[in-house]
Design a protein around this motif. Sequence first.
Motif, mmCIF file in Angstrom:
data_model
loop_
_atom_site.group_PDB
_atom_site.id
_atom_site.type_symbol
_atom_site.label_atom_id
_atom_site.label_comp_id
_atom_site.label_asym_id
_atom_site.label_seq_id
_atom_site.Cartn_x
_atom_site.Cartn_y
_atom_site.Cartn_z
ATOM 1 N N PRO A 21 18.170 -43.008 3.730
ATOM 2 C CA PRO A 21 18.671 -43.646 2.514
ATOM 3 C C PRO A 21 17.580 -43.669 1.458
ATOM 4 N N PRO A 22 17.947 -43.638 0.180
ATOM 5 C CA PRO A 22 16.934 -43.642 -0.875
ATOM 6 C C PRO A 22 16.150 -44.934 -0.868
ATOM 7 N N GLU A 23 14.912 -44.822 -1.292
ATOM 8 C CA GLU A 23 14.104 -46.030 -1.447
ATOM 9 C C GLU A 23 14.689 -46.874 -2.580
ATOM 10 N N PRO A 24 14.419 -48.174 -2.557
ATOM 11 C CA PRO A 24 15.005 -49.051 -3.578
ATOM 12 C C PRO A 24 14.779 -48.552 -4.998
ATOM 13 N N GLU A 25 13.578 -48.130 -5.318
ATOM 14 C CA GLU A 25 13.289 -47.690 -6.671
ATOM 15 C C GLU A 25 14.037 -46.396 -7.003
ATOM 16 N N GLU A 26 14.166 -45.519 -5.993
ATOM 17 C CA GLU A 26 14.868 -44.259 -6.207
ATOM 18 C C GLU A 26 16.344 -44.501 -6.515
ATOM 19 N N ALA A 27 16.989 -45.388 -5.771
ATOM 20 C CA ALA A 27 18.398 -45.712 -6.008
ATOM 21 C C ALA A 27 18.574 -46.331 -7.388
ATOM 22 N N TYR A 28 17.654 -47.198 -7.745
ATOM 23 C CA TYR A 28 17.715 -47.849 -9.038
ATOM 24 C C TYR A 28 17.578 -46.828 -10.173
ATOM 25 N N GLN A 29 16.654 -45.872 -10.023
ATOM 26 C CA GLN A 29 16.450 -44.842 -11.050
ATOM 27 C C GLN A 29 17.669 -43.933 -11.172
ATOM 28 N N ASP A 30 18.311 -43.629 -10.044
ATOM 29 C CA ASP A 30 19.545 -42.836 -10.093
ATOM 30 C C ASP A 30 20.602 -43.534 -10.946
ATOM 31 N N LEU A 31 20.728 -44.842 -10.768
ATOM 32 C CA LEU A 31 21.707 -45.613 -11.535
ATOM 33 C C LEU A 31 21.349 -45.614 -13.023
ATOM 34 N N LEU A 32 20.055 -45.826 -13.313
ATOM 35 C CA LEU A 32 19.623 -45.828 -14.712
ATOM 36 C C LEU A 32 19.947 -44.497 -15.398
ATOM 37 N N ARG A 33 19.651 -43.377 -14.707
ATOM 38 C CA ARG A 33 19.908 -42.065 -15.282
ATOM 39 C C ARG A 33 21.399 -41.864 -15.563
ATOM 40 N N ALA A 34 22.219 -42.308 -14.623
ATOM 41 C CA ALA A 34 23.666 -42.148 -14.792
ATOM 42 C C ALA A 34 24.172 -42.971 -15.980
ATOM 43 N N LEU A 35 23.675 -44.178 -16.140
ATOM 44 C CA LEU A 35 24.110 -45.030 -17.247
ATOM 45 C C LEU A 35 23.604 -44.504 -18.587
ATOM 46 N N LYS A 36 22.418 -43.949 -18.584
ATOM 47 C CA LYS A 36 21.883 -43.393 -19.836
ATOM 48 C C LYS A 36 22.712 -42.190 -20.289
ATOM 49 N N LYS A 84 25.860 -41.454 -19.521
ATOM 50 C CA LYS A 84 27.294 -41.681 -19.711
ATOM 51 C C LYS A 84 27.589 -42.219 -21.102
ATOM 52 N N SER A 85 28.596 -41.648 -21.733
ATOM 53 C CA SER A 85 29.092 -42.180 -23.001
ATOM 54 C C SER A 85 30.611 -42.301 -22.883
ATOM 55 N N GLY A 86 31.171 -43.304 -23.539
ATOM 56 C CA GLY A 86 32.606 -43.525 -23.433
ATOM 57 C C GLY A 86 32.964 -44.244 -22.147
ATOM 58 N N PHE A 87 34.228 -44.047 -21.730
ATOM 59 C CA PHE A 87 34.741 -44.774 -20.555
ATOM 60 C C PHE A 87 34.091 -44.280 -19.263
ATOM 61 N N GLY A 88 33.734 -45.231 -18.413
ATOM 62 C CA GLY A 88 33.183 -44.895 -17.109
ATOM 63 C C GLY A 88 33.287 -46.088 -16.174
ATOM 64 N N LEU A 89 33.369 -45.796 -14.876
ATOM 65 C CA LEU A 89 33.448 -46.856 -13.859
ATOM 66 C C LEU A 89 32.289 -46.685 -12.896
ATOM 67 N N SER A 121 32.631 -43.245 -11.806
ATOM 68 C CA SER A 121 31.550 -42.371 -12.274
ATOM 69 C C SER A 121 30.388 -42.380 -11.292
ATOM 70 N N GLY A 122 30.413 -43.328 -10.359
ATOM 71 C CA GLY A 122 29.364 -43.368 -9.350
ATOM 72 C C GLY A 122 29.404 -44.669 -8.563
ATOM 73 N N VAL A 123 28.950 -44.585 -7.309
ATOM 74 C CA VAL A 123 28.786 -45.762 -6.446
ATOM 75 C C VAL A 123 27.324 -45.808 -6.046
ATOM 76 N N PHE A 124 26.684 -46.923 -6.316
ATOM 77 C CA PHE A 124 25.249 -47.036 -6.070
ATOM 78 C C PHE A 124 24.973 -48.266 -5.200
ATOM 79 N N GLU A 125 24.254 -48.032 -4.139
ATOM 80 C CA GLU A 125 23.812 -49.152 -3.298
ATOM 81 C C GLU A 125 22.334 -49.388 -3.577
ATOM 82 N N LEU A 126 22.018 -50.578 -3.976
ATOM 83 C CA LEU A 126 20.619 -50.916 -4.215
ATOM 84 C C LEU A 126 20.059 -51.531 -2.941
ATOM 85 N N PRO A 127 19.387 -50.735 -2.116
ATOM 86 C CA PRO A 127 18.853 -51.288 -0.870
ATOM 87 C C PRO A 127 17.924 -52.467 -1.148
ATOM 88 N N THR A 128 18.048 -53.457 -0.331
ATOM 89 C CA THR A 128 17.240 -54.660 -0.536
ATOM 90 C C THR A 128 15.840 -54.476 0.016
#
Length: 534
Positions: A13-28, A30-35, A166-173
Amino acid sequence: MNPNLSDWDDDLPPEPEEAYQDLLRALKRKSGFGLFFVQCTPGEADKFIVKLPQEIPQKKIAVLRLVEAIDNLYQPVAEFIKDKQIDILLIKGLEYSLYKYEKRNFGEITEGQFSNLTSVPHILNHLNQQRERFRDDFTISFVFLLRSFSINYFIHRAPDFFDWRSGVFELPTTPEVVEQESNRLIDEADYEEYLKLSPEQKIEKVLEIQDLLTEKHQPQSRKANLLFELGRLLDSADEFEAAIASYDQALKFKPDYHYAWYNRGNALRNLGRTEEAIASYDQALKFKPDDHYAWNNRGNALRNLGRTEEAIASYDQALKFKPDYHYAWYNRGYALDNLGRYKEAIASYDQALKFKPDYHYAWYNRGYVLDNLGRYKEAIASYDQALKFKPDDHYAWNNRGYVLGKLGRNEEAIASYDQALKFKPDDHEAWNNRGIALGKLGRNEEAIASYDQALKFKPDYHYAWYERSHILRKLGHYKKAINSFEQAVRNDPDFSKSRIIIVFICKILLIIVKIFPKLINSFKILLKLIILRR
């Protein structure tokens, strides 16, 4: 070289920071409607809400916090974003709309098992049906901050809406977050507070604990504490079998956990598994011999089994370690009362009242024992004390009336029964006793009415049928008196066939009296003897 060794970490599984960065990149991007669906704990969600605007300052971010169950998300979103410029809307608290549909066994700790549902939560039906409106009307990215069980709901019960993700992200604790969240739950633990929670709030806490139990960074010592709290939550929901399973899990991690052994005993006793409960209390006392709570509850279990002398010895042990423990003094008095050792019972109740003067149960039982000793005035005074602290105790009002009747104070007795009936109108014993007092005052018609009320609420109450037959005889209603006596005999668990025969003879005699009226006086005497010697 083994070709698989070079990419051995691909499945990790991705390291916590890696999962978080994946989410940030996806949100940056994305424009318009997204889930976006983000699996995280409530604590992580709060940190994410604070941190995200700092990470993506170019995006306008808002937070919609749901604090109760809803069936419609479209309307709250429309009102919330009206006249606002928003790129990303974080939604926290959707779980509140799902808890009441959670049908899993409270004590089920199987990892990742999705609940069996009998219906689809209204909010998920709404999202399925309104997904096009969300897409067409809201040109923003929705980020749902959810627990793992909530995402399972979306997967299985809102597939149409979830398919547009648009994506499912698990932020490992991290170990620090796991520790912080676990300690928060343990520090906030309070059984009395658990009792005040709604079923949905209890489920929320249960799921929160279950999520933490599955965390890989959770040490065994803390797992034991979390499982113990899970057990107490289940206890508060009367889910005793599930609570025992949770205590058993805790004891696997920590076999000397005396609190778990003690609470396990309580749950077993609530299920009527009294012998097992005693064995569990014994284990608690093996690891903590001075636990006065365990000694006291062990005594209660022994008393329930009729092992009263052993129960008293157990209460004595509780009092050895905590001499001012009023519950143990009270329970000891109750056990002594059961043995007919009334004077010792009174002394024990007096000790309970010494340490807790407003303990109305002790005043009430003390009055009952004083009545058994024939100390009627003292008994009344004791019932008065019980009623001072619990004015709506219908048992105390009824017993007080009964003792007043023994002293011939029937008017006062009736007033006491009336108080009992004010607080419990269907108290058949109070209606019956009231009838007796009225009969002693010669108020026979009122007495009959009172017995009728007793029989309205308990038609098989043979005492009321007996007393009613006695008053009917006094009023000269001989046929009715015989019928009432027959009902008493039929409902009396101790009746004999000879009594039925006597009733039959009375009916024959009644026919004879109609033919030979001069025999009426003899019939009256015979009927009186039969009813009075019932």
